[in-house]
Scaffold this motif. Sequence first.
Motif, mmCIF file in Angstrom:
data_model
loop_
_atom_site.group_PDB
_atom_site.id
_atom_site.type_symbol
_atom_site.label_atom_id
_atom_site.label_comp_id
_atom_site.label_asym_id
_atom_site.label_seq_id
_atom_site.Cartn_x
_atom_site.Cartn_y
_atom_site.Cartn_z
ATOM 1 N N ILE A 90 7.862 90.326 22.743
ATOM 2 C CA ILE A 90 7.161 91.289 23.600
ATOM 3 C C ILE A 90 7.286 90.890 25.067
ATOM 4 O O ILE A 90 7.493 91.739 25.938
ATOM 5 C CB ILE A 90 5.691 91.421 23.169
ATOM 6 N N ASP A 91 7.197 89.597 25.346
ATOM 7 C CA ASP A 91 7.326 89.122 26.724
ATOM 8 C C ASP A 91 8.726 89.385 27.275
ATOM 9 O O ASP A 91 8.872 89.839 28.411
ATOM 10 C CB ASP A 91 7.005 87.629 26.783
ATOM 11 N N ILE A 92 9.749 89.133 26.483
ATOM 12 C CA ILE A 92 11.124 89.399 26.920
ATOM 13 C C ILE A 92 11.319 90.891 27.168
ATOM 14 O O ILE A 92 11.936 91.303 28.156
ATOM 15 C CB ILE A 92 12.138 88.876 25.872
ATOM 16 N N TYR A 93 10.783 91.737 26.267
ATOM 17 C CA TYR A 93 10.895 93.182 26.460
ATOM 18 C C TYR A 93 10.214 93.600 27.757
ATOM 19 O O TYR A 93 10.747 94.401 28.523
ATOM 20 C CB TYR A 93 10.284 93.935 25.281
ATOM 21 N N ARG A 94 9.035 93.061 28.002
ATOM 22 C CA ARG A 94 8.286 93.409 29.214
ATOM 23 C C ARG A 94 9.050 93.020 30.471
ATOM 24 O O ARG A 94 9.049 93.738 31.465
ATOM 25 C CB ARG A 94 6.924 92.719 29.186
ATOM 26 N N LYS A 95 9.736 91.873 30.443
ATOM 27 C CA LYS A 95 10.486 91.413 31.617
ATOM 28 C C LYS A 95 11.763 92.219 31.845
ATOM 29 O O LYS A 95 12.166 92.417 32.988
ATOM 30 C CB LYS A 95 10.837 89.938 31.452
ATOM 31 N N THR A 129 9.890 100.405 31.096
ATOM 32 C CA THR A 129 9.188 101.458 30.363
ATOM 33 C C THR A 129 8.058 100.871 29.521
ATOM 34 O O THR A 129 8.110 99.728 29.098
ATOM 35 C CB THR A 129 10.146 102.228 29.429
ATOM 36 N N TYR A 130 7.057 101.691 29.289
ATOM 37 C CA TYR A 130 5.921 101.310 28.464
ATOM 38 C C TYR A 130 6.324 101.362 27.000
ATOM 39 O O TYR A 130 7.068 102.246 26.581
ATOM 40 C CB TYR A 130 4.753 102.257 28.754
ATOM 41 N N ALA A 131 5.858 100.427 26.204
ATOM 42 C CA ALA A 131 6.228 100.360 24.793
ATOM 43 C C ALA A 131 5.001 100.473 23.897
ATOM 44 O O ALA A 131 4.437 99.475 23.470
ATOM 45 C CB ALA A 131 6.959 99.058 24.524
ATOM 46 N N PRO A 132 4.569 101.696 23.580
ATOM 47 C CA PRO A 132 3.377 101.844 22.734
ATOM 48 C C PRO A 132 3.587 101.331 21.312
ATOM 49 O O PRO A 132 2.642 100.966 20.642
ATOM 50 C CB PRO A 132 3.110 103.344 22.742
ATOM 51 N N PHE A 133 4.840 101.271 20.866
ATOM 52 C CA PHE A 133 5.123 100.798 19.512
ATOM 53 C C PHE A 133 4.914 99.300 19.367
ATOM 54 O O PHE A 133 4.906 98.787 18.259
ATOM 55 C CB PHE A 133 6.544 101.175 19.096
ATOM 56 N N LEU A 134 4.737 98.587 20.455
ATOM 57 C CA LEU A 134 4.519 97.143 20.388
ATOM 58 C C LEU A 134 3.043 96.767 20.474
ATOM 59 O O LEU A 134 2.708 95.587 20.494
ATOM 60 C CB LEU A 134 5.279 96.446 21.522
#
Length: 73
Positions: free
Chosen positions: A50-55, A59-64
């Motif tokens: 999740i941290d790597i995706y955020r960096k 875009t916002y990721a509601p599925f996470l």
Amino acid sequence: MQSCSLYAYYYTVQMFIHRPFIPSPRKPSLLSFPSLAICTNAARLCSHVIDIYRKRSSTYAPFLQVGYYLAPL
């Protein structure tokens, strides 16, 4: 984004499966140590994904969201 989602859900399922077998202070058990290790490792890896995706993504990721809230528990 798809691989991030798959990894996050995989680790979330691992946490859901192994959480009932983690010993509590009222019911200590040495046999459930592997479940504690698996659950802890899955929470760490889910947080990392999740941290790597955020960096990397703006875009916002509601599925996470499940991983956001389940990993610290």
